[in-house]
Scaffold this motif. Structure first.
Motif: not given
Length: 311
Positions: A230, A275, A290-291
């Motif tokens: 990330w 979010t 994200s997941e």
């Protein structure tokens, strides 16, 4: 404030593939091996007075050996050991001289979920230097984030026993509260706790000199083909930059800079909805949270729970 813990010292990892792990932290992550022996290495950050900030140890099991914090004086170490003992916390060792580089005086204990924590004082400082402009080497270990299946209880444990204070919390409308940022000094967080199905290391973060050096370091790892989880981006909580990568054993490690310093007397914790894209990344330059990102940092379940490391 009568807090006995002053700062984060080092994080100690045990790994099955010691040589590959050592090469990564030395050659790509740019930590300096201060002391290496068969199956053990003490790695320092160029800008830090700490003797070492990562310890690597060869072991059949992948685990976090311990997380170490500093105290102001040997008297503070004794006071904390006495307080923990009185509160029923399991001491792994009682206060004594340390045999690790830099010596000092400290002890070890288990936290609520069985991680080994060390607190020490009077450790000799290392000859360190000012990191120069353009040098993309870690200045210091910034913070450690741990995964917990019972994070609310663990946050309360660190507050009650070690006087860590809550700086901010992340939540999402459908998953509830997910991460708690805890401080032991004016830095926004030295420790954070993330919700996860099991006990494990979420990530260890290293401070670079500034934005330019942080981007150069990020680029070096990308060019070397290290898996990026990330980033690069800038979080809202803590206001720090982030680039997360996986080390060869699947631990997440972060380059960061500009972590916020708080006025502890006036600070009020915020509850941030991650979010909202600007909470995760104010810049909008990172891949979306994200997941995939979350699962990468779940890591393997820690094999060292309630088992003190042999060294």
């Amino acid at each position: 404030m009568d807090r006995l813990i002053t700062h984060l010292r080092h994080v100690d990892l045990a790994v099955p593939d010691f040589d590959t792990q050592l090469a990564f932290y030395r050659d790509l992550w740019k930590l300096s091996p201060e002391t290496t022996d068969t199956g053990i290495a003490f790695l320092a950050a160029e800008g830090s007075p700490e003797q070492y900030q990562v310890r690597l140890r060869a072991d059949a099991d992948k685990r976090v050996d311990l997380i170490a914090f500093g105290a102001g004086t040997p008297g503070d170490v004794d006071a904390l050991a006495e307080k923990l003992g009185r509160d029923g916390v399991t001491l792994v060792s009682t206060p004594d001289k340390l045999a690790t580089p830099g010596g000092g005086y400290g002890f070890r204990f288990f936290d609520l979920e069985g991680r080994t924590i060390e607190v020490s004082a009077d450790v000799a400082t290392r000859a360190h230097r000012r990191v120069e402009e353009g040098e993309s080497v870690p200045v210091k270990l910034s913070h450690v984030v741990i995964n917990s299946p019972q994070p609310e209880a663990l946050v309360a444990w660190y507050d009650r026993h070690l006087d860590f204070r809550l700086s901010d919390t992340l939540f999402s409308p459908h998953m509830g509260e997910m991460m708690w940022f805890l401080r032991c000094n004016p830095q926004h967080h030295s420790l954070a706790i993330a919700r996860c199905p099991h006990v494990s290391l979420h990530h260890a973060s290293f401070e670079l000199r500034g934005i330019d050096e942080y981007m150069r370091g990020t680029g070096r790892l990308l060019r070397a083909g290290v898996e990026k989880v990330w980033g690069p981006g800038r979080h809202l909580a803590g206001n720090n930059t982030f680039s997360y990568f996986l080390d060869p054993q699947g631990n997440t490690v972060e380059y960061t800079t500009e972590l916020e310093c708080l006025d502890e007397d006036t600070w009020h914790p915020s509850l941030y909805d991650f979010t909202n894209p600007e909470v995760s990344d104010q810049w909008g330059t990172a891949n979306p949270m994200s997941e995939f990102v979350a699962k990468k940092s779940f890591n393997d379940p820690d094999r060292g729970v309630f088992v003190a490391p042999p060294v």
